[in-house]
Design an enzyme around this catalytic site. Structure first.
Site, PDB file in Angstrom:
ATOM      1  N   HIS A   1      -3.569  -5.179   0.450  1.00 50.98           N
ATOM      2  CA  HIS A   1      -2.993  -5.761   1.675  1.00 50.98           C
ATOM      3  C   HIS A   1      -3.038  -7.286   1.620  1.00 50.98           C
ATOM      4  CE1 HIS A   1      -2.456  -2.045   3.947  1.00 50.98           C
ATOM      5  NE2 HIS A   1      -3.516  -1.621   3.290  1.00 50.98           N
TER       6      HIS A   1
ATOM      7  N   GLU B   1      -1.393  -9.348   3.260  1.00 46.26           N
ATOM      8  CA  GLU B   1      -1.236  -9.972   4.582  1.00 46.26           C
ATOM      9  C   GLU B   1      -2.575 -10.375   5.191  1.00 46.26           C
ATOM     10  OE1 GLU B   1      -0.801  -6.794   3.845  1.00 46.26           O
ATOM     11  OE2 GLU B   1      -1.414  -5.445   5.466  1.00 46.26           O
TER      12      GLU B   1
ATOM     13  N   CYS C   1       0.842  -1.198   0.000  1.00 48.89           N
ATOM     14  CA  CYS C   1       0.000   0.000   0.000  1.00 48.89           C
ATOM     15  C   CYS C   1       0.880   1.253   0.000  1.00 48.89           C
ATOM     16  CB  CYS C   1      -0.987  -0.048   1.156  1.00 48.89           C
ATOM     17  SG  CYS C   1      -2.471   0.896   0.802  1.00 48.89           S
TER      18      CYS C   1
HETATM   19  N1  GLN Z   1      -2.020   6.633   2.968  1.00 43.51           N
HETATM   20  C1  GLN Z   1      -2.118   5.906   1.747  1.00 43.51           C
HETATM   21  C2  GLN Z   1      -3.464   6.068   1.094  1.00 43.51           C
HETATM   22  O1  GLN Z   1      -4.420   6.437   1.730  1.00 43.51           O
HETATM   23  C3  GLN Z   1      -1.796   4.435   1.967  1.00 43.51           C
HETATM   24  C4  GLN Z   1      -2.767   3.755   2.836  1.00 43.51           C
HETATM   25  C5  GLN Z   1      -2.268   2.423   3.342  1.00 43.51           C
HETATM   26  O2  GLN Z   1      -1.077   2.171   3.304  1.00 43.51           O
HETATM   27  N2  GLN Z   1      -3.163   1.588   3.838  1.00 43.51           N
HETATM   28  O3  GLN Z   1      -3.600   5.794  -0.077  1.00 43.51           O
END
Ligand code: GLN
Length: 547
Positions: free
Chosen positions: A519, A521, A380
């Site tokens: 994600h 994970e 992310c």
């Molecule tokens: N802050 C980033 C976004 O909102 C990444 C979010 C995250 O890593 N879950 O896109």
């Protein structure tokens, strides 16, 4: 209709109720039953989405896009059953639903009270989908006696009465403190905790007692007598080296048998524990160790990245190696050269995160991994940082950055290679949001499909070209930089089906450099390690052989 097990806790918090619930779920599955686990949290936040990971640990996202308690992650990791938004509820959510109904006039002018209106709302929630499984396991957050927990305890008491006899049982988790001076395990706090529970009308059927020392038979009998449970329903829960030993340990202690006895299910179906035997075998028979640096922001609280830590363990299990994950505060790299800090590691992971703090350090970590050919997994925000790094250092866009940080700072400083997405396709409709929407629920959340490029590294890792993974973010890599970055060797190897949203990037001519917008994970399990984590650890093992 499902049979219900309500799991409550007493004496102190953090006893591992979530783990006990998850392990019980796994054991019931091993006996051929279907299960669903659910968490009822007394706090007043509507959901944990807006809570800091420092406060509450990781926010676990479900396929259907709910931001839930991290215990749902345990449930999934132990049972493989995908959690849903309706598997987690808080007092805040219950009250806001009741108040909405009140405003709509649904209560026809009645006075709204905790009993029956709030308790009915809780019971309605508990019943969702109860015709789908054999057992519903509902964990109540907090400990008995907490003020905000009372409506939940009252609701489950009523629920026990509403259902036919023998369809609802109560399991209570407590602590037996060890008094070193007298060399004794103390049962009194448990007795008091059960007394508290009984004073609100709930008599536990099963007592699970956490203890650092073996519980002598005499003490078990005493607990049974004073707490009014059967002696074989006093289950010891000892400290374990790994949480994945819990199903086998609880089975050996007779938890699943005690639960089936409490429901009067005789003869109990025989358990098939092959999956858990294999998991324990992989844990105990691992060779060597790889070191993985996790360069993030919430490094003080391990629970903030719970699923990542677990997924790395699973990746280790897939390769029969131990993974030593070490957390490094990204901000250090804004002051110091990352090289001496990162050189001792076989792989680098940059996890998700929000806000600008520490991001320049994460960009440095990505640069180090790319240039030194160290395996890199960016998740992310970790992918966004890798893209910014490549844009700056490969494509020459010196001011590349994310709109997120400009929004936060209230000024425009960056060329937004990562921008704020305001409209996207979700299934067969278009989701929209405004910049000033509330904080809660305005992200791209839940499961989305991605198409992987034929012949890419990720397609090889997954062994498939269409995947579905869970998201939780507001910002996206801007596809308009694709060509420029691909020319420089950063390939966009996974895209949303409409081709607008980059889902995966990978560096060409690098042993293992992958950034994912989702994600992975969240979907890893000890008995089914996520392919990205399994292969990332494999790459780390390879890197460890080179040194
Ligand atoms: N802050 C980033 C976004 O909102 C990444 C979010 C995250 O890593 N879950 O896109």
């Amino acid at each position: 209709m499902a049979r219900y097990v309500f799991i409550t806790g007493g004496v102190v918090s953090s006893l591992g109720k979530g783990l006990a619930s998850a392990a019980l779920g796994a054991l019931l599955q091993a006996r051929g039953y279907t299960v669903r686990l659910r968490k009822l949290d007394p706090y007043l936040n509507v959901d944990p989405g807006t809570m800091s990971p420092f406060e509450h640990g990781e926010v676990f996202v479900t396929d259907d896009g709910a931001e839930t308690d991290l215990d749902l992650g345990h449930y999934e990791r132990f049972t493989g059953v995908h959690a849903r938004g309706t598997d987690s509820v808080s007092s805040g959510r219950i009250y806001s639903t009741v108040l909405e109904k009140e405003r709509r006039g649904d209560y026809l002018g009645k006075t709204i009270q905790v009993i029956p209106h709030v308790t009915n709302e809780i019971k309605d929630f508990i019943r969702i989908g109860d015709d789908e499984v054999d057992f519903m396991l509902c964990e109540i957050g907090g400990t008995v006696g907490d003020i905000e927990g009372l409506p939940f305890f009252e609701a489950i008491r009523q629920f026990g009465q509403d259902r036919p006899r023998g369809e609802v049982i109560f399991m209570h988790l407590t602590l037996l403190p060890w008094i070193a001076a007298s060399g004794e395990l103390k049962t009194k706090p448990t007795q008091h905790s059960v007394k508290e529970l009984r004073s609100i009308g709930i008599a536990p059927d099963i007592l699970v007692c956490r203890s650092e020392k073996p519980i002598p038979q005499k003490e078990r009998e005493k607990l049974a007598l004073f707490c009014n449970v059967r002696p074989d329903s006093v289950i010891a829960a000892y400290d374990l080296k790994s949480i994945y030993e819990a199903p086998m340990a609880y089975h050996q202690e007779g938890l699943d048998q005690a639960v089936l006895d409490a429901f009067g299910i005789t003869p109990a179906p025989k358990p098939n524990l092959a999956v858990w035997e294999d998991v324990v075998d992989r844990l105990h028979n691992a060779e060597g160790e790889v070191r993985v640096a996790i360069v993030g922001k919430y490094t003080e609280l391990e629970d903030a990245y719970k699923s990542i830590a677990e997924a790395l363990t699973h990746g280790g299990m897939a390769n029969r190696t131990r993974v030593r994950a070490e957390w490094i505060d990204a901000e250090i790299f804004e002051r110091e050269d990352p090289a001496p800090h990162l050189e001792p590691f076989h792989a680098i992971l940059v996890p998700g995160g929000f806000g600008e703090r520490g991001t320049e350090g994460k960009i440095k970590a990505a640069q180090f991994a790319r240039e030194r050919k160290v395996p890199y997994l960016g998740i992310c925000l970790g992918m966004q940082m890798a893209v910014i790094e490549a844009a700056r250092n490969l494509a020459g866009l010196k001011t590349a950055g994310s709109e997120e940080f400009d929004h936060e700072a209230g000024k425009k400083r960056f060329e937004p290679v990562v921008y704020h997405l305001k409209e996207w396709v979700q299934g067969n409709h278009t989701a929209k949001r405004r910049v000033d929407d509330d904080k809660g629920g305005t992200m791209r959340l839940g499961a989305y499909t991605a198409n992987l490029s034929h012949g890419s590294k990720v397609a090889e890792v997954y062994g498939r070209e269409v995947i579905e993974e869970r998201h939780r973010h507001r910002y996206e890599v801007d596809v308009k930089y694709r060509e420029k970055l691909e020319e420089e060797g950063l390939c966009f190897s996974g895209m949303s089906p409409d081709g607008r949203l980059p889902e995966i990037v990978e560096v060409k001519d690098h042993p293992w450099f992958i950034g994912v917008q989702f994600h992975p994970e969240l979907k890893s399990k000890p008995f089914a390690p996520h392919p990205l984590f399994a292969d990332f650890v494999r790459a780390a093992v390879e890197a460890s052989r080179l040194v």
